[in-house]
Write a protein that holds these residues in place. Structure first.
Motif, PDB file in Angstrom:
ATOM      1  N   GLU A  24       0.822  -1.204   0.000  1.00  0.00           N
ATOM      2  CA  GLU A  24       0.000   0.000   0.000  1.00  0.00           C
ATOM      3  C   GLU A  24       0.861   1.262   0.000  1.00  0.00           C
ATOM      4  N   THR A  25       2.000   1.203   0.630  1.00  0.00           N
ATOM      5  CA  THR A  25       2.897   2.363   0.668  1.00  0.00           C
ATOM      6  C   THR A  25       3.328   2.761  -0.747  1.00  0.00           C
ATOM      7  N   VAL A  26       3.572   1.764  -1.570  1.00  0.00           N
ATOM      8  CA  VAL A  26       3.932   2.047  -2.965  1.00  0.00           C
ATOM      9  C   VAL A  26       2.823   2.857  -3.642  1.00  0.00           C
ATOM     10  N   ASN A  27       1.576   2.426  -3.429  1.00  0.00           N
ATOM     11  CA  ASN A  27       0.441   3.153  -4.017  1.00  0.00           C
ATOM     12  C   ASN A  27       0.333   4.571  -3.473  1.00  0.00           C
ATOM     13  N   ARG A  28       0.465   4.702  -2.166  1.00  0.00           N
ATOM     14  CA  ARG A  28       0.315   6.020  -1.546  1.00  0.00           C
ATOM     15  C   ARG A  28       1.394   6.991  -2.025  1.00  0.00           C
ATOM     16  N   LEU A  29       2.598   6.478  -2.177  1.00  0.00           N
ATOM     17  CA  LEU A  29       3.678   7.351  -2.628  1.00  0.00           C
ATOM     18  C   LEU A  29       3.468   7.759  -4.074  1.00  0.00           C
ATOM     19  N   SER A  30       2.917   6.841  -4.837  1.00  0.00           N
ATOM     20  CA  SER A  30       2.593   7.160  -6.231  1.00  0.00           C
ATOM     21  C   SER A  30       1.502   8.231  -6.305  1.00  0.00           C
ATOM     22  N   GLU A  31       0.496   8.076  -5.452  1.00  0.00           N
ATOM     23  CA  GLU A  31      -0.561   9.094  -5.366  1.00  0.00           C
ATOM     24  C   GLU A  31       0.012  10.438  -4.956  1.00  0.00           C
ATOM     25  N   LEU A  32       0.946  10.408  -4.024  1.00  0.00           N
ATOM     26  CA  LEU A  32       1.542  11.654  -3.550  1.00  0.00           C
ATOM     27  C   LEU A  32       2.332  12.338  -4.660  1.00  0.00           C
ATOM     28  N   GLU A  33       3.037  11.545  -5.439  1.00  0.00           N
ATOM     29  CA  GLU A  33       3.779  12.135  -6.560  1.00  0.00           C
ATOM     30  C   GLU A  33       2.832  12.771  -7.573  1.00  0.00           C
ATOM     31  N   ASP A  34       1.738  12.075  -7.862  1.00  0.00           N
ATOM     32  CA  ASP A  34       0.726  12.642  -8.766  1.00  0.00           C
ATOM     33  C   ASP A  34       0.168  13.942  -8.194  1.00  0.00           C
ATOM     34  N   PHE A  35      -0.131  13.891  -6.909  1.00  0.00           N
ATOM     35  CA  PHE A  35      -0.677  15.070  -6.239  1.00  0.00           C
ATOM     36  C   PHE A  35       0.264  16.263  -6.356  1.00  0.00           C
ATOM     37  N   ILE A  36       1.534  16.027  -6.025  1.00  0.00           N
ATOM     38  CA  ILE A  36       2.509  17.117  -6.073  1.00  0.00           C
ATOM     39  C   ILE A  36       2.643  17.645  -7.502  1.00  0.00           C
ATOM     40  N   ARG A  37       2.679  16.737  -8.453  1.00  0.00           N
ATOM     41  CA  ARG A  37       2.798  17.146  -9.848  1.00  0.00           C
ATOM     42  C   ARG A  37       1.584  17.987 -10.268  1.00  0.00           C
ATOM     43  N   ASN A  38       0.411  17.528  -9.888  1.00  0.00           N
ATOM     44  CA  ASN A  38      -0.797  18.273 -10.235  1.00  0.00           C
ATOM     45  C   ASN A  38      -0.832  19.642  -9.578  1.00  0.00           C
ATOM     46  N   MET A  39      -0.426  19.709  -8.328  1.00  0.00           N
ATOM     47  CA  MET A  39      -0.442  20.998  -7.641  1.00  0.00           C
ATOM     48  C   MET A  39       0.565  21.950  -8.274  1.00  0.00           C
ATOM     49  N   GLN A  40       1.686  21.409  -8.695  1.00  0.00           N
ATOM     50  CA  GLN A  40       2.666  22.260  -9.364  1.00  0.00           C
ATOM     51  C   GLN A  40       2.152  22.754 -10.711  1.00  0.00           C
ATOM     52  N   SER A  41       1.422  21.891 -11.413  1.00  0.00           N
ATOM     53  CA  SER A  41       0.822  22.314 -12.683  1.00  0.00           C
ATOM     54  C   SER A  41      -0.170  23.440 -12.468  1.00  0.00           C
ATOM     55  N   LEU A  42      -0.897  23.356 -11.365  1.00  0.00           N
ATOM     56  CA  LEU A  42      -1.908  24.366 -11.093  1.00  0.00           C
ATOM     57  C   LEU A  42      -1.283  25.690 -10.685  1.00  0.00           C
ATOM     58  N   VAL A  43      -0.231  25.609  -9.900  1.00  0.00           N
ATOM     59  CA  VAL A  43       0.382  26.816  -9.352  1.00  0.00           C
ATOM     60  C   VAL A  43       1.355  27.435 -10.329  1.00  0.00           C
ATOM     61  N   ASN A  44       2.041  26.592 -11.030  1.00  0.00           N
ATOM     62  CA  ASN A  44       3.101  27.055 -11.896  1.00  0.00           C
ATOM     63  C   ASN A  44       2.858  26.541 -13.308  1.00  0.00           C
ATOM     64  N   PRO A  45       1.807  27.074 -13.947  1.00  0.00           N
ATOM     65  CA  PRO A  45       1.422  26.535 -15.252  1.00  0.00           C
ATOM     66  C   PRO A  45       2.523  26.750 -16.281  1.00  0.00           C
ATOM     67  N   SER A  46       2.692  25.773 -17.140  1.00  0.00           N
ATOM     68  CA  SER A  46       3.701  25.916 -18.187  1.00  0.00           C
ATOM     69  C   SER A  46       3.292  27.087 -19.073  1.00  0.00           C
ATOM     70  N   PRO A  47       4.223  27.964 -19.380  1.00  0.00           N
ATOM     71  CA  PRO A  47       3.911  29.180 -20.129  1.00  0.00           C
ATOM     72  C   PRO A  47       3.355  28.840 -21.504  1.00  0.00           C
ATOM     73  N   LYS A  48       2.394  29.662 -21.907  1.00  0.00           N
ATOM     74  CA  LYS A  48       1.805  29.447 -23.220  1.00  0.00           C
ATOM     75  C   LYS A  48       2.875  29.596 -24.305  1.00  0.00           C
ATOM     76  N   LEU A  49       2.827  28.700 -25.243  1.00  0.00           N
ATOM     77  CA  LEU A  49       3.787  28.778 -26.343  1.00  0.00           C
ATOM     78  C   LEU A  49       3.453  29.957 -27.235  1.00  0.00           C
ATOM     79  N   GLU A  50       4.473  30.694 -27.620  1.00  0.00           N
ATOM     80  CA  GLU A  50       4.246  31.816 -28.536  1.00  0.00           C
ATOM     81  C   GLU A  50       5.034  31.593 -29.814  1.00  0.00           C
ATOM     82  N   PHE A  51       4.461  32.024 -30.924  1.00  0.00           N
ATOM     83  CA  PHE A  51       5.113  31.813 -32.219  1.00  0.00           C
ATOM     84  C   PHE A  51       5.474  33.136 -32.885  1.00  0.00           C
TER      85      PHE A  51
END
Lengths: 120, 120
Positions: free
Chosen positions: A93-120
């Motif tokens: 279960e720890t493996v699953n929880r840590l995987s969930e935590l990594e997803d969570f952190i990644r998602n929160m970073q995406s929300l807070v620090n969105p990748s800049p819009k590409l400009e051409f």
DNA sequence: TATTATGTATAAGAATCTTATGTATATTTG
DNA sequence: CAAATATACATAAGATTCTTATACATAATA
């Protein structure tokens, strides 16, 4: 008289992460007792996260009841210690929880620090 | 018959982060309405985080009651929309919340991915 | 000798969220 | 065209997690 006057400025963000923290620390350290967990977390976060007993002990009891932790009582210096360690089920279960935590952190970073819009 | 059969596998980890998410999105986008927020979050997290209405609307009302958000009602295509935006106070508070979130993420990473012990 | 540190425990209440409904209009699909 | 889905808001009941306060007990420190 007040025995516990340390200020817990813990933000609401930590809510829900305690179980994962406990399991990760046990995975890393083999076995730990409650008080040791609080001190370890305080150290790692440089005092920023102080786990309260009122949160910790019920959490440990619940994880044990769910079969994710085993307990083993020792007496050291005439004081009781309850050492917890992960069961086999707990390790999986720890493996699953840590995987969930990594997803969570990644998602929160995406929300807070969105990748800049590409400009051409 | 079941109107809402989307499975919410949201882990407990997200508990406590909704207010910060809302405020960050409003800071970024100026003004948004509730349904728009749910869709935006779903998009950014690639479907991993689905904010439920039962969590979202009470949260928006509370932030408004605290003076952090202003609301403005519009009617589009005969359907109601309630646009929310940060107040001045809300903008200041957003800075604090985002700072807390960064600390939180940093601390969680320290706990999960401890810096390896130095060997000599 | 009084406080702090170590060590575990629980109960009351707060805060946040899930689940289930309810209401209403617009659009798409069979 | 009827049914389902999407859009849009709202709230209530219950679950979960946590804070705060308290309780008990021993060891070490001021």
């Amino acid at each position: 008289m007040p025995r516990n006057d340390k200020k817990m400025k813990n933000s609401q963000l930590y809510k829900g992460s305690l179980n994962t923290i406990i399991m990760k620390l046990l995975e890393e350290n083999g076995k730990m007792y409650g008080y040791e967990i609080t001190q370890k977390v305080k150290g790692i976060t440089q005092g920023e996260l102080n786990i309260t007993e009122g949160a910790l002990y019920p959490a440990l009891h619940k994880l044990e009841a769910e079969g994710l932790l085993d307990v083993e009582i020792e007496k050291v210096d005439n004081r009781m210690r309850k050492y917890y360690k992960l069961t086999e089920s707990g390790q999986k279960e720890t493996v699953n929880r840590l995987s969930e935590l990594e997803d969570f952190i990644r998602n929160m970073q995406s929300l807070v620090n969105p990748s800049p819009k590409l400009e051409f």
